[in-house]
Scaffold this motif. Structure first.
Motif, short mmCIF file in Angstrom:
data_model
loop_
_atom_site.label_atom_id
_atom_site.label_comp_id
_atom_site.label_asym_id
_atom_site.label_seq_id
_atom_site.Cartn_x
_atom_site.Cartn_y
_atom_site.Cartn_z
N ILE A 105 -17.31 -114.16 36.05
CA ILE A 105 -16.97 -115.51 35.61
C ILE A 105 -16.30 -115.47 34.25
N ALA A 106 -16.85 -114.69 33.32
CA ALA A 106 -16.26 -114.58 31.98
C ALA A 106 -14.87 -113.95 32.05
N ARG A 107 -14.70 -112.98 32.93
CA ARG A 107 -13.40 -112.33 33.08
C ARG A 107 -12.36 -113.32 33.59
N ASN A 108 -12.72 -114.14 34.56
CA ASN A 108 -11.79 -115.14 35.08
C ASN A 108 -11.48 -116.22 34.05
N GLU A 109 -12.49 -116.62 33.27
CA GLU A 109 -12.26 -117.59 32.19
C GLU A 109 -11.29 -117.01 31.17
N SER A 110 -11.47 -115.75 30.84
CA SER A 110 -10.60 -115.09 29.88
C SER A 110 -9.17 -115.01 30.41
N SER A 111 -9.04 -114.70 31.69
CA SER A 111 -7.72 -114.61 32.30
C SER A 111 -7.02 -115.97 32.29
N LEU A 112 -7.75 -117.02 32.62
CA LEU A 112 -7.16 -118.36 32.60
C LEU A 112 -6.79 -118.79 31.19
N ALA A 113 -7.60 -118.42 30.21
CA ALA A 113 -7.30 -118.77 28.82
C ALA A 113 -6.03 -118.07 28.36
N VAL A 114 -5.86 -116.81 28.75
CA VAL A 114 -4.63 -116.09 28.38
C VAL A 114 -3.42 -116.76 29.02
N GLU A 115 -3.54 -117.13 30.29
CA GLU A 115 -2.43 -117.80 30.96
C GLU A 115 -2.09 -119.13 30.28
N MET A 116 -3.11 -119.88 29.85
CA MET A 116 -2.87 -121.14 29.19
C MET A 116 -2.14 -120.94 27.86
N VAL A 117 -2.60 -119.99 27.06
CA VAL A 117 -1.97 -119.76 25.75
C VAL A 117 -0.54 -119.26 25.92
N VAL A 118 -0.32 -118.40 26.90
CA VAL A 118 1.04 -117.92 27.16
C VAL A 118 1.93 -119.07 27.63
N GLY A 119 1.38 -119.96 28.45
CA GLY A 119 2.14 -121.13 28.90
C GLY A 119 2.51 -122.05 27.75
N ILE A 120 1.56 -122.28 26.84
CA ILE A 120 1.84 -123.10 25.66
C ILE A 120 2.92 -122.45 24.80
N LYS A 121 2.81 -121.14 24.62
CA LYS A 121 3.81 -120.42 23.82
C LYS A 121 5.18 -120.51 24.46
N ASN A 122 5.25 -120.34 25.78
CA ASN A 122 6.53 -120.40 26.47
C ASN A 122 7.16 -121.78 26.36
N LYS A 123 6.36 -122.82 26.50
CA LYS A 123 6.88 -124.18 26.38
C LYS A 123 7.35 -124.46 24.95
N ALA A 124 6.63 -123.95 23.96
CA ALA A 124 7.04 -124.15 22.57
C ALA A 124 8.36 -123.45 22.28
N VAL A 125 8.51 -122.24 22.79
CA VAL A 125 9.77 -121.50 22.59
C VAL A 125 10.91 -122.21 23.33
N GLU A 126 10.63 -122.69 24.53
CA GLU A 126 11.63 -123.41 25.30
C GLU A 126 12.07 -124.68 24.58
N ALA A 127 11.12 -125.42 24.01
CA ALA A 127 11.44 -126.64 23.26
C ALA A 127 12.24 -126.30 22.01
N PHE A 128 11.87 -125.24 21.32
CA PHE A 128 12.61 -124.83 20.12
C PHE A 128 14.05 -124.47 20.48
#
Length: 107
Positions: free
Chosen positions: A76-99
């Protein structure tokens, strides 16, 4: 001929940021008023990611040494960690795209 539109009763400057008198604004709303909403969301996302990964690393170490009773906790912790990484990478990608989109705008 124009007709003035009066304000909605009960909503005004005396109501505060929350929109209703007596209700305190959430930290996200208070930060949005101060202009720090995106940076605070981003910082809290990184903090949550780091905490989730630390928890996963601790459970992985316990699983490797045989101290972990339930493997389900680690999975469960591993899956939570994986989803958190995907979320942060998604936020980063959207921020770079907006910039990049802002930089392409003609001045």
């Amino acid at each position: 001929m124009t007709f003035p539109i009066s304000g909605i009763p009960g909503i005004g400057a005396s109501s505060g940021i929350g929109g209703m008198a007596g209700i305190a604004p959430t930290p996200a709303v208070a930060d949005a008023v101060n202009g720090d909403a995106f940076s605070s969301v981003l910082a809290s996302s990184f903090d949550q990611l780091q905490a989730t990964q630390a928890k996963t690393d601790g459970l992985a170490a316990k699983a490797a040494t045989g101290e972990l009773k339930d493997v389900h906790d680690y999975m469960i912790a591993r899956n939570e960690s994986s989803l958190a990484v995907e979320m942060v990478v998604g936020i980063k990608n959207k921020a770079v795209e907006a910039f990049n989109e802002i930089m392409r705008m003609p001045v």
